[in-house]
Design a protein around this motif. Structure first.
Motif, mmCIF file in Angstrom:
data_model
loop_
_atom_site.group_PDB
_atom_site.id
_atom_site.type_symbol
_atom_site.label_atom_id
_atom_site.label_comp_id
_atom_site.label_asym_id
_atom_site.label_seq_id
_atom_site.Cartn_x
_atom_site.Cartn_y
_atom_site.Cartn_z
ATOM 1 N N LEU A 111 1.198 -1.159 -0.102
ATOM 2 C CA LEU A 111 -0.232 -0.179 -0.080
ATOM 3 C C LEU A 111 1.008 1.448 0.406
ATOM 4 N N ALA A 112 2.307 1.266 1.038
ATOM 5 C CA ALA A 112 2.825 2.446 1.206
ATOM 6 C C ALA A 112 3.489 2.710 -0.392
ATOM 7 N N LEU A 113 3.991 1.427 -1.444
ATOM 8 C CA LEU A 113 4.414 1.322 -2.521
ATOM 9 C C LEU A 113 3.330 2.169 -3.296
ATOM 10 N N ALA A 114 2.034 1.611 -3.411
ATOM 11 C CA ALA A 114 1.085 2.233 -4.250
ATOM 12 C C ALA A 114 0.976 3.412 -3.914
ATOM 13 N N LYS A 115 0.327 3.850 -3.157
ATOM 14 C CA LYS A 115 1.039 5.619 -2.681
ATOM 15 C C LYS A 115 2.218 7.043 -3.183
ATOM 16 N N ARG A 116 3.091 5.825 -2.546
ATOM 17 C CA ARG A 116 4.364 6.532 -3.410
ATOM 18 C C ARG A 116 4.110 6.789 -4.807
ATOM 19 N N CYS A 117 3.731 5.844 -5.740
ATOM 20 C CA CYS A 117 4.179 4.919 -6.735
ATOM 21 C C CYS A 117 2.984 6.313 -7.328
ATOM 22 N N SER A 118 1.930 6.732 -6.798
ATOM 23 C CA SER A 118 0.244 7.368 -7.388
ATOM 24 C C SER A 118 1.209 9.266 -7.136
ATOM 25 N N ARG A 119 1.725 9.311 -6.066
ATOM 26 C CA ARG A 119 1.945 10.330 -5.972
ATOM 27 C C ARG A 119 3.185 11.079 -7.233
ATOM 28 N N GLU A 120 3.781 10.074 -6.975
ATOM 29 C CA GLU A 120 5.112 10.484 -8.378
ATOM 30 C C GLU A 120 3.961 10.628 -9.886
ATOM 31 N N ALA A 121 3.002 10.195 -9.729
ATOM 32 C CA ALA A 121 2.507 10.177 -11.159
ATOM 33 C C ALA A 121 1.806 11.332 -11.652
ATOM 34 N N THR A 122 1.193 11.719 -10.201
ATOM 35 C CA THR A 122 0.103 13.166 -9.693
ATOM 36 C C THR A 122 2.003 13.957 -10.298
ATOM 37 N N LEU A 123 3.041 13.668 -9.732
ATOM 38 C CA LEU A 123 3.403 14.827 -9.596
ATOM 39 C C LEU A 123 4.660 15.110 -11.682
ATOM 40 N N ALA A 124 4.675 14.218 -12.017
ATOM 41 C CA ALA A 124 4.952 13.981 -13.521
ATOM 42 C C ALA A 124 3.388 14.786 -13.749
ATOM 43 N N GLY A 125 2.702 14.548 -14.018
ATOM 44 C CA GLY A 125 1.381 14.927 -14.792
ATOM 45 C C GLY A 125 1.265 16.091 -14.913
ATOM 46 N N ALA A 126 1.409 17.374 -13.154
ATOM 47 C CA ALA A 126 1.713 17.686 -12.996
ATOM 48 C C ALA A 126 2.350 19.347 -13.534
ATOM 49 N N LYS A 127 3.374 18.462 -13.961
ATOM 50 C CA LYS A 127 4.812 19.293 -13.904
ATOM 51 C C LYS A 127 4.207 19.373 -15.811
ATOM 52 N N ALA A 128 3.724 18.212 -16.184
ATOM 53 C CA ALA A 128 3.775 18.130 -18.257
ATOM 54 C C ALA A 128 2.571 18.992 -17.577
ATOM 55 N N ALA A 129 1.184 18.753 -17.309
ATOM 56 C CA ALA A 129 0.205 20.288 -17.357
ATOM 57 C C ALA A 129 0.379 21.480 -17.573
ATOM 58 N N ALA A 130 1.632 22.117 -16.441
ATOM 59 C CA ALA A 130 1.736 23.226 -16.321
ATOM 60 C C ALA A 130 2.688 23.990 -17.835
ATOM 61 N N VAL A 131 3.471 22.915 -18.264
ATOM 62 C CA VAL A 131 5.055 23.639 -19.829
ATOM 63 C C VAL A 131 3.141 22.737 -20.758
ATOM 64 N N ALA A 132 2.162 21.966 -20.634
ATOM 65 C CA ALA A 132 1.615 22.244 -21.987
ATOM 66 C C ALA A 132 0.724 23.516 -21.621
ATOM 67 N N THR A 133 -0.033 23.801 -20.138
ATOM 68 C CA THR A 133 -0.187 25.090 -20.931
ATOM 69 C C THR A 133 0.008 26.286 -21.150
ATOM 70 N N ILE A 134 1.415 26.726 -20.724
ATOM 71 C CA ILE A 134 2.572 27.642 -21.753
ATOM 72 C C ILE A 134 2.251 27.380 -22.490
ATOM 73 N N ALA A 135 2.707 26.284 -23.021
ATOM 74 C CA ALA A 135 3.179 25.509 -24.248
ATOM 75 C C ALA A 135 2.061 26.123 -25.936
ATOM 76 N N SER A 136 0.735 26.404 -25.090
ATOM 77 C CA SER A 136 -0.699 26.306 -26.097
ATOM 78 C C SER A 136 -1.560 27.477 -25.540
ATOM 79 N N ALA A 137 -1.347 27.954 -24.500
ATOM 80 C CA ALA A 137 -1.396 29.521 -24.060
ATOM 81 C C ALA A 137 -0.786 30.193 -24.842
#
Length: 115
Positions: free
Chosen positions: A13-39
């Motif tokens: 469960l701890a491993l799954a939570k850590r992986c989920s957190r890492e994926a959320t952070l990677a997605g947020a970084k990509a969304a921020a870059v895409a927002t700037i790149a498309s705006a």
């Protein structure tokens, strides 16, 4: 028949939570870059091009920018989850399954087949 201990389940469960957190952070970084790149091009084209100024209202501009950000978030998060799942499944595999090279060909698999 093996039994599953509580500590093992908590570790998973701890491993799954850590992986989920890492994926959320990677997605947020990509969304921020895409927002700037498309705006930037969207807002610039609405200011400079007569067709865009006449046909793309503020709601359309927001839709273009948010769609790019949403797609980037889900693609990046999904890629991160899949890479972590591949990594952790390879780590937990028995030793005889970790050797992924085909012995008969005389050369190992290309690197893109390896985890």
């Amino acid at each position: 028949m093996s039994t599953v201990t509580r500590a093992h389940l908590e570790q998973k469960l701890a491993l799954a939570k850590r992986c989920s957190r890492e994926a959320t952070l990677a997605g947020a970084k990509a969304a921020a870059v895409a927002t700037i790149a498309s705006a930037v091009p969207t807002l610039a084209s609405v200011r400079m091009l007569p067709w865009a100024k006449a046909n793309i209202n503020p709601t359309g501009q927001a839709l273009i920018i948010c769609t790019a950000a949403g797609m980037a978030y889900f693609v990046a998060a999904d890629k991160k989850i899949l890479s972590l799942a591949r990594k952790h499944s390879f780590e937990g595999a028995p030793e005889h399954l970790k050797n992924t090279s085909f012995q008969g060909a005389g050369r190992p698999h290309p690197t893109f087949f390896r985890p």
